[in-house]
Each structure stands twice: as C-alpha cells, then as structure tokens.
Design a protein around this motif. Structure first.
Motif, PDB file in Angstrom:
ATOM      1  N   ARG A   1       1.398  -1.365  -0.248  1.00  0.00           N
ATOM      2  CA  ARG A   1      -0.338   0.076  -0.344  1.00  0.00           C
ATOM      3  C   ARG A   1       0.720   0.973  -0.304  1.00  0.00           C
ATOM      4  O   ARG A   1       2.021   0.935   0.283  1.00  0.00           O
ATOM      5  CB  ARG A   1      -1.235  -0.189   1.749  1.00  0.00           C
ATOM      6  N   ASP A   2       0.278   2.096  -0.541  1.00  0.00           N
ATOM      7  CA  ASP A   2       1.273   3.836  -1.057  1.00  0.00           C
ATOM      8  C   ASP A   2       2.893   3.201  -0.681  1.00  0.00           C
ATOM      9  O   ASP A   2       4.094   3.850  -0.876  1.00  0.00           O
ATOM     10  CB  ASP A   2       1.349   3.861   0.770  1.00  0.00           C
ATOM     11  N   GLY A   3       3.045   2.142  -2.245  1.00  0.00           N
ATOM     12  CA  GLY A   3       4.140   1.944  -2.297  1.00  0.00           C
ATOM     13  C   GLY A   3       5.614   1.695  -1.354  1.00  0.00           C
ATOM     14  O   GLY A   3       6.669   1.454  -1.063  1.00  0.00           O
ATOM     15  N   LYS A   4       5.009   0.936   0.311  1.00  0.00           N
ATOM     16  CA  LYS A   4       5.693  -0.432   0.661  1.00  0.00           C
ATOM     17  C   LYS A   4       4.848  -1.159   0.899  1.00  0.00           C
ATOM     18  O   LYS A   4       3.289  -2.016   1.006  1.00  0.00           O
ATOM     19  CB  LYS A   4       5.784   0.994   2.290  1.00  0.00           C
ATOM     20  N   ILE A   5       4.944  -2.275   1.489  1.00  0.00           N
ATOM     21  CA  ILE A   5       5.260  -2.780   1.925  1.00  0.00           C
ATOM     22  C   ILE A   5       4.411  -3.332   3.467  1.00  0.00           C
ATOM     23  O   ILE A   5       5.178  -2.821   4.136  1.00  0.00           O
ATOM     24  CB  ILE A   5       6.461  -4.626   1.810  1.00  0.00           C
ATOM     25  N   THR A   6       3.228  -3.690   3.312  1.00  0.00           N
ATOM     26  CA  THR A   6       2.340  -3.685   5.054  1.00  0.00           C
ATOM     27  C   THR A   6       2.594  -4.490   5.670  1.00  0.00           C
ATOM     28  O   THR A   6       1.865  -4.995   6.628  1.00  0.00           O
ATOM     29  CB  THR A   6       1.402  -3.087   5.250  1.00  0.00           C
ATOM     30  N   LYS A   7       2.686  -6.025   4.792  1.00  0.00           N
ATOM     31  CA  LYS A   7       2.906  -7.754   5.584  1.00  0.00           C
ATOM     32  C   LYS A   7       2.928  -8.571   4.947  1.00  0.00           C
ATOM     33  O   LYS A   7       2.878  -8.702   3.331  1.00  0.00           O
ATOM     34  CB  LYS A   7       0.356  -7.770   5.464  1.00  0.00           C
ATOM     35  N   MET A   8       3.766  -9.068   5.254  1.00  0.00           N
ATOM     36  CA  MET A   8       4.330 -10.451   4.767  1.00  0.00           C
ATOM     37  C   MET A   8       3.997 -11.414   5.319  1.00  0.00           C
ATOM     38  O   MET A   8       4.038 -12.203   6.120  1.00  0.00           O
ATOM     39  CB  MET A   8       6.015 -10.311   4.585  1.00  0.00           C
ATOM     40  N   ASP A   9       3.318 -12.880   4.776  1.00  0.00           N
ATOM     41  CA  ASP A   9       3.257 -14.254   5.357  1.00  0.00           C
ATOM     42  C   ASP A   9       4.509 -14.869   4.216  1.00  0.00           C
ATOM     43  O   ASP A   9       4.465 -15.372   3.300  1.00  0.00           O
ATOM     44  CB  ASP A   9       1.770 -14.596   4.546  1.00  0.00           C
ATOM     45  N   VAL A  10       4.621 -15.902   5.146  1.00  0.00           N
ATOM     46  CA  VAL A  10       6.207 -16.879   4.449  1.00  0.00           C
ATOM     47  C   VAL A  10       5.586 -18.607   4.837  1.00  0.00           C
ATOM     48  O   VAL A  10       5.101 -18.500   6.059  1.00  0.00           O
ATOM     49  CB  VAL A  10       7.528 -16.260   5.154  1.00  0.00           C
ATOM     50  N   TRP A  11       5.687 -19.206   3.463  1.00  0.00           N
ATOM     51  CA  TRP A  11       5.536 -20.855   4.229  1.00  0.00           C
ATOM     52  C   TRP A  11       6.380 -21.383   3.344  1.00  0.00           C
ATOM     53  O   TRP A  11       6.594 -20.664   1.871  1.00  0.00           O
ATOM     54  CB  TRP A  11       4.503 -20.781   3.226  1.00  0.00           C
ATOM     55  N   ASN A  12       6.940 -22.647   3.662  1.00  0.00           N
ATOM     56  CA  ASN A  12       7.852 -23.324   2.667  1.00  0.00           C
ATOM     57  C   ASN A  12       7.795 -24.636   3.579  1.00  0.00           C
ATOM     58  O   ASN A  12       7.517 -24.820   4.205  1.00  0.00           O
ATOM     59  CB  ASN A  12       9.123 -22.520   2.353  1.00  0.00           C
ATOM     60  N   ASP A  13       8.976 -25.528   2.838  1.00  0.00           N
ATOM     61  CA  ASP A  13       8.459 -27.348   2.539  1.00  0.00           C
ATOM     62  C   ASP A  13       9.969 -27.340   3.700  1.00  0.00           C
ATOM     63  O   ASP A  13      10.372 -28.957   4.210  1.00  0.00           O
ATOM     64  CB  ASP A  13       8.668 -28.005   1.844  1.00  0.00           C
ATOM     65  N   SER A  14      10.639 -26.630   4.142  1.00  0.00           N
ATOM     66  CA  SER A  14      11.576 -26.494   4.750  1.00  0.00           C
ATOM     67  C   SER A  14      11.755 -27.347   5.951  1.00  0.00           C
ATOM     68  O   SER A  14      12.383 -28.429   6.412  1.00  0.00           O
ATOM     69  CB  SER A  14      12.376 -26.185   5.083  1.00  0.00           C
ATOM     70  N   ALA A  15      10.793 -27.657   6.572  1.00  0.00           N
ATOM     71  CA  ALA A  15      10.394 -27.996   8.239  1.00  0.00           C
ATOM     72  C   ALA A  15       9.542 -29.543   7.874  1.00  0.00           C
ATOM     73  O   ALA A  15      10.605 -30.844   8.624  1.00  0.00           O
ATOM     74  CB  ALA A  15       8.977 -27.969   8.863  1.00  0.00           C
ATOM     75  N   GLU A  16       9.390 -29.726   6.913  1.00  0.00           N
ATOM     76  CA  GLU A  16       9.118 -31.118   5.641  1.00  0.00           C
ATOM     77  C   GLU A  16       9.859 -32.043   5.672  1.00  0.00           C
ATOM     78  O   GLU A  16      10.686 -33.004   6.005  1.00  0.00           O
ATOM     79  CB  GLU A  16       7.927 -31.058   5.267  1.00  0.00           C
ATOM     80  N   ARG A  17      11.034 -30.787   5.265  1.00  0.00           N
ATOM     81  CA  ARG A  17      12.453 -31.489   4.318  1.00  0.00           C
ATOM     82  C   ARG A  17      13.329 -31.872   5.587  1.00  0.00           C
ATOM     83  O   ARG A  17      14.479 -32.901   5.356  1.00  0.00           O
ATOM     84  CB  ARG A  17      13.214 -30.597   3.715  1.00  0.00           C
ATOM     85  N   ILE A  18      13.169 -31.000   6.816  1.00  0.00           N
ATOM     86  CA  ILE A  18      14.618 -31.674   7.803  1.00  0.00           C
ATOM     87  C   ILE A  18      13.833 -32.193   8.373  1.00  0.00           C
ATOM     88  O   ILE A  18      14.491 -33.614   8.877  1.00  0.00           O
ATOM     89  CB  ILE A  18      14.296 -30.357   9.243  1.00  0.00           C
ATOM     90  N   LEU A  19      12.500 -32.702   8.830  1.00  0.00           N
ATOM     91  CA  LEU A  19      11.776 -34.237   9.015  1.00  0.00           C
ATOM     92  C   LEU A  19      12.328 -35.096   8.862  1.00  0.00           C
ATOM     93  O   LEU A  19      12.429 -36.258   9.023  1.00  0.00           O
ATOM     94  CB  LEU A  19      10.362 -34.281   9.003  1.00  0.00           C
ATOM     95  N   THR A  20      12.202 -34.958   7.252  1.00  0.00           N
ATOM     96  CA  THR A  20      12.551 -36.706   6.055  1.00  0.00           C
ATOM     97  C   THR A  20      13.944 -36.236   6.754  1.00  0.00           C
ATOM     98  O   THR A  20      14.517 -37.067   6.101  1.00  0.00           O
ATOM     99  CB  THR A  20      12.352 -35.589   4.942  1.00  0.00           C
ATOM    100  N   ARG A  21      14.584 -35.316   6.548  1.00  0.00           N
ATOM    101  CA  ARG A  21      16.292 -35.543   6.484  1.00  0.00           C
ATOM    102  C   ARG A  21      16.873 -35.872   8.526  1.00  0.00           C
ATOM    103  O   ARG A  21      17.512 -37.247   8.269  1.00  0.00           O
ATOM    104  CB  ARG A  21      16.667 -34.250   6.823  1.00  0.00           C
TER     105      ARG A  21
END
Length: 140
Positions: free
Chosen positions: A115-135
């Motif tokens: 909004r107005d040229g700035k990031i106001t919210k960010m949400d992050v998802w990835n599979d790293s936890a699944e990969r760590i469990l598998t390892r």
C-alpha cells in the motif's frame, strides 16, 4: 549470487517490482536495505507462525536454519486486495543446510500486501520443516 530464472523487473507491475526488490535485498542478506521497502508498522509472519516487525527477524532465524538460502522466483501473481495490492511470489528455495549438504527444489509461497509503495504485511510458507523431518528419518 545472481538470481536464477527470476521474472524481468520491467515486465512486472509496480507492486511486484517493490516485492522483487525487497526479496533481492533479503537474499544478500541486507535486512536494512530490505526494510526500506517496508512500512514502519509492517507485520511479517514467518514459517511456524513466528512474527517479526523488521526483516532482520527472518534473516536471524534463517541463519540458524541454513548455511545460506536463496529463492528461485518462478512468478509473481498480483491482485487487488482489501488493504492494498496483494503480491504472491512463488518458487523454490535452494541453498545449504547447516551440515553443508546442498538442497534445491524446496517450494515456497510468500504473500505480500503493498500500500502506498510499501510492503505492509508479509506471510511466508515453505517446505523446509518437512525436508528437515525427512532428513531426520521422520515420515510424519
């Protein structure tokens, strides 16, 4: 390290260029430069529901999870949202685990509100936890 296969900046909508510039700064990593693309009251919700108010939070967290990590940004999806423009960055992570083992193809989705040229919210998802469990030999 230059980004692999990232969408060209000129072809992206303005809000996606802001997000792309933020992600480029984050991967250096340069959390202070990354913060220049964010509103002062930004809310960052990282993997596992961890919340931060500055890019240094995720940078510090990632320093314990990876020796290094980068994003292969496959695409940016942009839509009008209730509180600004919503930008999704979709792709894969590549890098090195703390023991030196390389990895790639780790899916991620980052959702931003701009909004107005700035990031106001960010949400992050990835599979790293699944990969760590598998390892660790855990198939849960």
């Amino acid at each position: 390290m230059p980004e692999r296969n990232a969408p060209d900046m000129p072809s992206l909508p303005a809000e996606a260029r802001i997000v792309r510039s933020f992600l480029d700064a984050s991967m250096k990593p340069d959390p202070d430069l990354a913060a220049t693309f964010m509103a002062e009251d930004v809310v960052i919700t990282f993997t596992g529901g961890r919340t931060f108010d500055h890019p240094s939070g995720p940078t510090g967290f990632n320093a314990g999870r990876y020796n290094w990590v980068k994003k292969k940004m496959d695409r940016f999806d942009v839509a009008n949202g209730q509180d600004g423009v919503v930008v999704y960055s979709v792709g894969t992570l590549y890098g090195e685990w703390p023991d030196g083992t390389p990895f790639e193809g780790n899916r991620y989705v980052d959702r931003f509100e701009v909004r107005d040229g700035k990031i106001t919210k960010m949400d992050v998802w990835n599979d790293s936890a699944e990969r760590i469990l598998t390892r660790m030999g855990i198939e849960a």
